[in-house]
Scaffold this active site. Structure first.
Site, PDB file in Angstrom:
ATOM      1  N   LYS A  24       1.178  -1.446   0.107  1.00 27.34           N
ATOM      2  CA  LYS A  24       0.178  -0.382  -0.274  1.00 27.34           C
ATOM      3  C   LYS A  24       1.083   1.213  -0.509  1.00 27.34           C
ATOM      4  O   LYS A  24       0.838   2.393  -0.910  1.00 27.34           O
ATOM      5  CB  LYS A  24      -0.803  -0.104   1.531  1.00 27.34           C
ATOM      6  CG  LYS A  24      -2.004   1.321   1.873  1.00 27.34           C
ATOM      7  CD  LYS A  24      -2.928   0.766   1.984  1.00 27.34           C
ATOM      8  CE  LYS A  24      -2.863   0.766   3.625  1.00 27.34           C
ATOM      9  NZ  LYS A  24      -2.568   1.901   3.818  1.00 27.34           N
ATOM     10  N   GLY A  96      -5.046   7.804   5.515  1.00 29.95           N
ATOM     11  CA  GLY A  96      -4.021   8.967   5.709  1.00 29.95           C
ATOM     12  C   GLY A  96      -2.972   9.545   5.413  1.00 29.95           C
ATOM     13  O   GLY A  96      -1.957  11.032   4.986  1.00 29.95           O
ATOM     14  N   SER A 169       7.152   8.943  12.472  1.00 31.33           N
ATOM     15  CA  SER A 169       6.050   8.544  11.444  1.00 31.33           C
ATOM     16  C   SER A 169       6.476   9.174   9.799  1.00 31.33           C
ATOM     17  O   SER A 169       7.225  10.187   9.585  1.00 31.33           O
ATOM     18  CB  SER A 169       5.105   9.983  11.183  1.00 31.33           C
ATOM     19  OG  SER A 169       4.584   9.850  10.056  1.00 31.33           O
ATOM     20  N   GLN A 171       4.699   9.384   7.358  1.00 28.53           N
ATOM     21  CA  GLN A 171       3.437   9.593   6.727  1.00 28.53           C
ATOM     22  C   GLN A 171       4.254  11.580   6.946  1.00 28.53           C
ATOM     23  O   GLN A 171       4.158  12.199   6.057  1.00 28.53           O
ATOM     24  CB  GLN A 171       2.297  10.090   7.140  1.00 28.53           C
ATOM     25  CG  GLN A 171       1.909   8.413   7.090  1.00 28.53           C
ATOM     26  CD  GLN A 171       0.408   7.904   7.245  1.00 28.53           C
ATOM     27  OE1 GLN A 171      -0.134   9.017   7.897  1.00 28.53           O
ATOM     28  NE2 GLN A 171      -0.265   7.316   6.572  1.00 28.53           N
ATOM     29  N   ASP A 317       1.684  -1.586  11.777  1.00 30.40           N
ATOM     30  CA  ASP A 317       0.521  -1.815  11.531  1.00 30.40           C
ATOM     31  C   ASP A 317       0.313  -3.408  11.630  1.00 30.40           C
ATOM     32  O   ASP A 317      -1.091  -3.302  11.312  1.00 30.40           O
ATOM     33  CB  ASP A 317       0.649  -1.431   9.887  1.00 30.40           C
ATOM     34  CG  ASP A 317       0.611  -0.185   9.364  1.00 30.40           C
ATOM     35  OD1 ASP A 317       0.142   1.044  10.572  1.00 30.40           O
ATOM     36  OD2 ASP A 317       0.733  -0.078   8.384  1.00 30.40           O
ATOM     37  N   LYS A 344      -4.448   5.925  14.661  1.00 30.09           N
ATOM     38  CA  LYS A 344      -4.598   4.944  13.374  1.00 30.09           C
ATOM     39  C   LYS A 344      -6.229   5.489  12.400  1.00 30.09           C
ATOM     40  O   LYS A 344      -6.498   6.408  13.229  1.00 30.09           O
ATOM     41  CB  LYS A 344      -4.749   3.936  13.358  1.00 30.09           C
ATOM     42  CG  LYS A 344      -2.879   3.516  13.904  1.00 30.09           C
ATOM     43  CD  LYS A 344      -1.480   3.707  13.007  1.00 30.09           C
ATOM     44  CE  LYS A 344      -0.354   4.345  13.001  1.00 30.09           C
ATOM     45  NZ  LYS A 344       0.792   5.068  12.237  1.00 30.09           N
ATOM     46  N   ARG A 390      -7.719  -2.994   9.747  1.00 24.09           N
ATOM     47  CA  ARG A 390      -6.850  -4.363  10.144  1.00 24.09           C
ATOM     48  C   ARG A 390      -7.548  -4.500  11.423  1.00 24.09           C
ATOM     49  O   ARG A 390      -7.152  -6.174  11.509  1.00 24.09           O
ATOM     50  CB  ARG A 390      -5.260  -3.616  10.446  1.00 24.09           C
ATOM     51  CG  ARG A 390      -4.756  -3.154   9.533  1.00 24.09           C
ATOM     52  CD  ARG A 390      -3.531  -2.445   9.295  1.00 24.09           C
ATOM     53  NE  ARG A 390      -2.322  -1.885   8.103  1.00 24.09           N
ATOM     54  CZ  ARG A 390      -2.422  -2.633   7.407  1.00 24.09           C
ATOM     55  NH1 ARG A 390      -2.615  -3.311   7.123  1.00 24.09           N
ATOM     56  NH2 ARG A 390      -1.769  -1.249   6.366  1.00 24.09           N
TER      57      ARG A 390
HETATM   58  C1  S3P Z   1       2.624   4.707   5.869  1.00 27.59           C
HETATM   59  C2  S3P Z   1       3.240   5.652   7.246  1.00 27.59           C
HETATM   60  C3  S3P Z   1       2.775   5.050   8.604  1.00 27.59           C
HETATM   61  C4  S3P Z   1       2.179   3.307   9.023  1.00 27.59           C
HETATM   62  C5  S3P Z   1       0.238   4.198   7.591  1.00 27.59           C
HETATM   63  C6  S3P Z   1       1.471   3.796   5.949  1.00 27.59           C
HETATM   64  C7  S3P Z   1       2.981   5.190   5.006  1.00 27.59           C
HETATM   65  O1  S3P Z   1       1.907   5.582   9.560  1.00 27.59           O
HETATM   66  O2  S3P Z   1       0.756   2.874   9.746  1.00 27.59           O
HETATM   67  O3  S3P Z   1      -0.482   2.107   7.323  1.00 27.59           O
HETATM   68  O4  S3P Z   1       2.617   4.489   4.211  1.00 27.59           O
HETATM   69  O5  S3P Z   1       3.762   6.232   5.250  1.00 27.59           O
HETATM   70  P1  S3P Z   1       2.850   7.052   9.824  1.00 27.59           P
HETATM   71  O6  S3P Z   1       3.471   7.018   9.339  1.00 27.59           O
HETATM   72  O7  S3P Z   1       1.748   8.045  10.719  1.00 27.59           O
HETATM   73  O8  S3P Z   1       3.541   5.637  11.143  1.00 27.59           O
END
Ligand code: S3P
Length: 432
Positions: A24, A96, A169, A171, A317, A344, A390
């Site tokens: 993903k 997210g 994180s 993200q 995750d 989450k 999940r």
């Molecule tokens: C992700 C980062 C994670 C993860 C999410 C996907 C990504 O979140 O939990 O399912 O693709 O960068 P965080 O970076 O907020 O921990």
């Protein structure tokens, strides 16, 4: 919209080989990077989950041409400077990653855009991204000073920052790096605990130079991305459900090929090994942009483990299904330093503890994780997914060992990351 699903598996074993769908995180990024670059990017093994389709939808609204043929995706872009100002709101659904990374990307354009998502997205914190982006000069407005969607972004000129990450994180890190691509100067990000590094790897794949050393990332702004071909490996976070199923469902033997085993994502393999799982991991391609492996798992006795510290971001995750695993392990499993679970798709500490307790598990919530005393025989019941893919899949794997049927209130949410999940369960049950 919500569809209850009754699962009555009668403890049959799981056997055979499957190919889990594309990762993903990498699928999202392939479309984002392909849209930023000028030219034609081709993607193989793309995840057709709802989250990644939301990303495609956002970029189509920005005028990027995207073709989807099975799991092959072609992105034809005139480059980020030629995107059009969308007349419509960019809808990020349940994702997210789409919301936060888009915030970083859009901040450095010249466009006015509005991002919004579903009810779950509307509750997830966005200032962790908006605040560092504002330090770079981004203009972002939203509810509670930019904490919650809808978020309005007026693209502007950005300046590089030197930023120490307050939470692990990917993200947040990725949003800053993608804004940094458009910023003047060298963006520096300091990570105390390493989070998934797909953005750093993909920047290199698209021809950018990025320096990563000892938890410090340096990235010079103004670089142009070159369109390329991206091979998306299978998602280890999806494989996790069958890794746990293979370990706990009696007489099982499951093989998964082409699973991404990037070390910043593979914490679950270490946990399974520590808990005594019967597991083999054979690396297929170590030198690929994202390493892959064939993984085999067979049922075995399991022992409890403590899961804490810097492994947490490498399996964040997977914690819902690891909690289920721990209900079948001998002894007390402690999961700590995992407070990120609360922000989450739902509060995953509360959701996991509530739902596993309903099945008779001996599990309690803590401020930053959970404590599980095992092993316990699980029975059936009516479980909630909280609209969280999940949690839905954790409940479905629990149904494979429960002594009576499990009904999941809204199982459709599983298509966010694993639309073929139940087909794979059926395929593996056929060979038992
Ligand atoms: C992700 C980062 C994670 C993860 C999410 C996907 C990504 O979140 O939990 O399912 O693709 O960068 P965080 O970076 O907020 O921990």
């Amino acid at each position: 919209m919500s569809s209850a699903k009754k699962l009555d598996y009668k403890n049959t074993s799981l056997n055979g080989t499957i190919l889990v769908p594309g990762d993903k995180s990498i699928s999202h990024r392939s479309v984002m990077f392909g849209a930023i670059a000028q030219g034609k990017t081709t993607v193989e093994g793309f995840l057709l989950g709802e989250d990644c389709l939301s990303t495609i939808d956002c970029f189509r609204k920005l005028g990027v041409e995207i073709k989807v043929e099975g799991t092959n995706v072609t992105i034809e872009s005139k480059g980020i400077d030629e995107w059009v100002e969308p007349k419509e709101i960019l809808y990020t659904g349940n994702s997210g990653t789409t919301t936060r990374l888009m915030l970083g990307i859009l901040s450095g354009t010249t466009l006015h855009t509005i991002l919004t998502g579903d009810a779950s997205i509307g509750k997830r914190p966005m200032r962790r991204v908006a605040d560092p982006l504002r330090l770079m000069g981004a203009k972002i407005a939203g509810r509670e000073n930019g904490q919650y969607t809808p978020l309005a972004i007026q693209g502007s000129k950005l300046q590089a920052i030197d930023y120490t990450m307050p939470v692990a994180s990917a993200q947040v890190k990725s949003a800053i790096l993608l804004a940094g691509l458009r910023a003047e100067g060298t963006t520096v990000i300091r990570e105390k605990e390493v989070s998934r590094d797909h953005t750093e790897r993909m920047l290199k794949q698209f021809g950018a130079t990025i320096d990563v050393e000892g938890g410090v990332i340096s990235f010079e702004g103004g670089q142009q991305l070159q369109a390329t071909h991206v091979n998306v490996p299978g998602d280890i976070s999806s494989a996790a459900f069958f890794l746990v199923a293979g370990a706990i469902v009696p007489n099982s033997d499951i093989t998964m090929k082409n699973v991404g085993v990037n070390p910043t994502r593979s914490g679950i393999i270490e946990v399974l090994e520590k808990m005594g799982a019967n597991l083999s991991v054979v690396i297929e391609d170590e030198n690929a942009a994202e390493p892959t492996a064939t993984i085999n798992i067979r049922t075995s006795d399991l022992k409890a483990a403590t899961i804490e510290g810097d492994i947490i971001p490498r399996l964040i995750d997977e914690i819902p299904v690891i909690a289920l695993l721990a209900t079948q392990a001998d002894g007390t499993t402690v999961i700590r330093n995992a407070e990120e679970l609360k922000v989450k798709e739902t509060d995953r500490i509360t959701a996991v503890v509530n739902e596993l307790q309903k099945l008779g598990a001996n599990i309690e919530a803590t401020d930053d994780g959970m404590i599980i005393h095992g092993p316990s025989r699980l029975h059936g019941g009516n479980l909630q997914s909280y609209g969280d893919h999940r949690i839905g899949m954790m409940a479905a794997v629990a149904a494979l060992i429960a002594s009576s049927p499990i009904e999941i209130d809204d199982a459709d949410c599983i298509s966010v990351s694993y639309p073929t999940f139940f087909e794979h369960v059926e395929e593996l049950l056929k060979n038992s």
